[in-house]
Design an enzyme around this catalytic site. Structure first.
Site, PDB file in Angstrom:
ATOM      1  N   SER A 269       0.720  -1.266  -0.118  1.00  0.00           N
ATOM      2  CA  SER A 269       0.005  -0.098   0.047  1.00  0.00           C
ATOM      3  C   SER A 269       0.762   1.241  -0.207  1.00  0.00           C
ATOM      4  CB  SER A 269      -0.823   0.036   1.270  1.00  0.00           C
ATOM      5  OG  SER A 269      -0.062   0.268   2.349  1.00  0.00           O
ATOM      6  N   CYS A 270       2.164   0.914   0.150  1.00  0.00           N
ATOM      7  CA  CYS A 270       2.960   2.418   0.424  1.00  0.00           C
ATOM      8  C   CYS A 270       3.647   2.726  -0.627  1.00  0.00           C
ATOM      9  CB  CYS A 270       3.791   2.030   1.702  1.00  0.00           C
ATOM     10  SG  CYS A 270       2.938   1.561   3.227  1.00  0.00           S
ATOM     11  N   PHE A 271       4.679   2.037  -1.064  1.00  0.00           N
ATOM     12  CA  PHE A 271       5.596   2.470  -1.980  1.00  0.00           C
ATOM     13  C   PHE A 271       5.034   3.005  -3.608  1.00  0.00           C
ATOM     14  CE2 PHE A 271       9.924   0.237  -0.873  1.00  0.00           C
ATOM     15  CZ  PHE A 271       9.885   0.768   0.394  1.00  0.00           C
ATOM     16  N   ASP A 274       2.734   5.981  -2.541  1.00  0.00           N
ATOM     17  CA  ASP A 274       3.468   7.306  -2.174  1.00  0.00           C
ATOM     18  C   ASP A 274       4.326   7.769  -3.420  1.00  0.00           C
ATOM     19  OD1 ASP A 274       2.396   6.875   0.311  1.00  0.00           O
ATOM     20  OD2 ASP A 274       4.097   6.187   1.428  1.00  0.00           O
TER      21      ASP A 274
END
Ligand code: UGA
Length: 434
Positions: A269-271, A274
């Site tokens: 969900s992050c890299f 973001d």
């Protein structure tokens, strides 16, 4: 200190339990009654190592943690951390409507509070969000003067899924973003029990910089993985083992070995989220960041590279292919942006019958990608039985231990996308970049 945390998702729950661990009195606010009831029974609403015992202890023994649906309970606290979701829009930018609505409600609640209150943005938001959107929203809704009766700071998280509690309790750095002295002082007080106990760097900065530090951190790590994968693709073409190269590169203390594991690339969900959000924010300002765009391009390439290796060996039309691993990384049931989705699509396009295995993520895979066509095996051995090829997409430790199970394959081709198997007699082994 008495602290409220708004949001009981992955970040909010971890934060609330860890703050209680530091000795603070914490109330976790969420609109979901079931989630609140779960926490108040002493159970975490999410799966994360180290959380069950902490939530249980602080709800039932120390009494330092409780959950509520009632925003008014923030009035009993001195600082409120906002850990609400910021979903992605189609253009990669983040949707701040939940943050805006939540902080407006918080502001309205705080209108009746006497004395100072500190609000801290914990969610990952693009630079300027705290200063230009959240602070004015809270100030307007509360009717309080910013910097005099109310302060709004930013404290980014650097928690990895699977090790979030350990990452919180033993951080490399703690970033305290504030645009006024009193907010900064409150942030210091919140983290003092931690910074006194462990040897960690404390970075005191403005809210815009704090916001950017989070994006820069994730963008750098994502780009680092993409760079080793770019080099890895060159290595594969030239008959070089990328892992041997990476091990040597990692000995240079300007580079370090971390995040040089070449393979199918980054998901979660992050890299992806973001990198997309900071690229969208740059694009909005008229700058198209070439490096980050290239990092995404390399990442998107990796599943196709693996499938082209498969094509070099076998035509899988009408044949069974075992896909080992659906989670975006081992140790989690999270399938957001998992590389396995692209692999299932590519295999289905080739006419293959995909038989997938994952020890934790099957249910989520089915729910998140209902359009994907794959059967599920209860064990790796079952997926391998009769398969004409095997693709390893997630480095679950169990997969490294596979051995005789490959003997049941119709054609013993093993494509390793994560460098987690050893070549062995009786199989045709292909590493993605080694
Ligand atoms: C990441 C960051 O590591 C955290 O610091 C950050 O707080 C978090 O995002 C977030 O923004 O909330 P996470 O997404 O849980 O944490 O996972 P990582 O362990 O960082 O892995 C990210 C992806 O990169 C995974 O798909 C992993 O397989 C891949 N990866 C990682 C590689 O392909 N090679 C590597 O060498 C390292």
């Amino acid at each position: 200190m008495r602290i409220s945390v708004i949001g009981s998702g992955y970040v909010g729950t971890t934060l609330a339990a860890c703050f209680a661990d530091l000795g603070h009195e914490v109330v976790n606010v969420d609109i979901d009654e079931e989630v609140v009831a779960t926490i108040n029974r002493g159970e975490p609403p999410i799966h994360e190592e180290g959380l069950p015992e902490r939530v249980a202890r602080h709800v039932t023994e120390t009494g330092r943690l409780r959950a509520t649906t009632d925003y008014d309970d923030v009035l009993e606290t001195e600082a409120t951390f906002v850990a609400l979701p910021t979903p992605s829009r189609d253009d990669g930018s983040i949707d701040l409507s939940i943050m805006e609505a939540g902080t407006e409600q918080l502001g309205e609640t705080l209108s009746t509070k006497e004395g100072w209150h500190t609000v801290v943005v914990k969610s990952t938001v693009v630079p300027g969000t705290t200063q230009d959107l959240i602070a004015p929203t809270v100030a307007a809704a509360s009717g309080k003067a910013l910097g005099e009766e109310i302060g709004v700071g930013m404290n980014p998280e650097f928690l990895r899924e699977g090790t979030a509690v350990a990452d919180f309790l033993e951080p490399d750095k703690v970033v305290l973003g504030a645009d006024d002295d009193r907010t900064l002082a409150d942030l210091r007080t919140v983290y003092e029990p931690l910074t006194e106990r462990v040897d960690t760097a404390v970075v005191e900065t403005g809210t815009r910089e704090a916001e950017m530090m989070k994006y820069a951190n994730n963008a750098f790590l994502a780009a680092k993985v993409s760079l080793i994968n770019d080099l890895g693709n060159i290595c594969k073409e030239l008959g070089v083992d990328t892992y041997e190269v990476a091990d040597a590169m990692g000995l240079d203390d300007r580079i370090t070995r971390a995040f040089l594991d070449s393979g199918l690339g980054w998901g979660g969900s992050c890299f992806p989220k973001d990198v997309a959000a900071i690229v969208a924010a740059a694009r909005d300002e008229g700058y198209e960041p070439p490096m980050l765009n290239a990092a995404v391009e390399v990442n998107d390439l990796m599943p196709a590279r693996l499938l082209s290796l498969l094509d070099d060996h076998v035509d899988v039309d009408g044949k069974q292919v075992a896909l080992l691993g659906l989670a975006f990384k081992p140790g989690t049931d999270d399938v957001r942006n998992t590389r396995s989705a692209a692999l299932v699509r590519g295999l289905t396009d080739r006419g293959a019958d995909v038989v997938a295995h994952d020890p934790a993520a099957v249910e989520r895979m089915r729910a998140s990608f209902p359009e994907l066509d794959f059967a599920v095996a209860d064990s790796p051995a079952e997926a391998l039985d009769g398969a004409h090829a095997c693709i390893v997409a997630t480095a679950w430790p169990d997969y490294s231990a596979l051995d005789d199970e490959f003997d049941a394959m119709a054609h013993p081709l093993v494509l390793d996308g994560r460098h987690c198997l050893e070549p062995r007699d009786g199989i045709v082994y292909e590493g993605l970049t080694w």
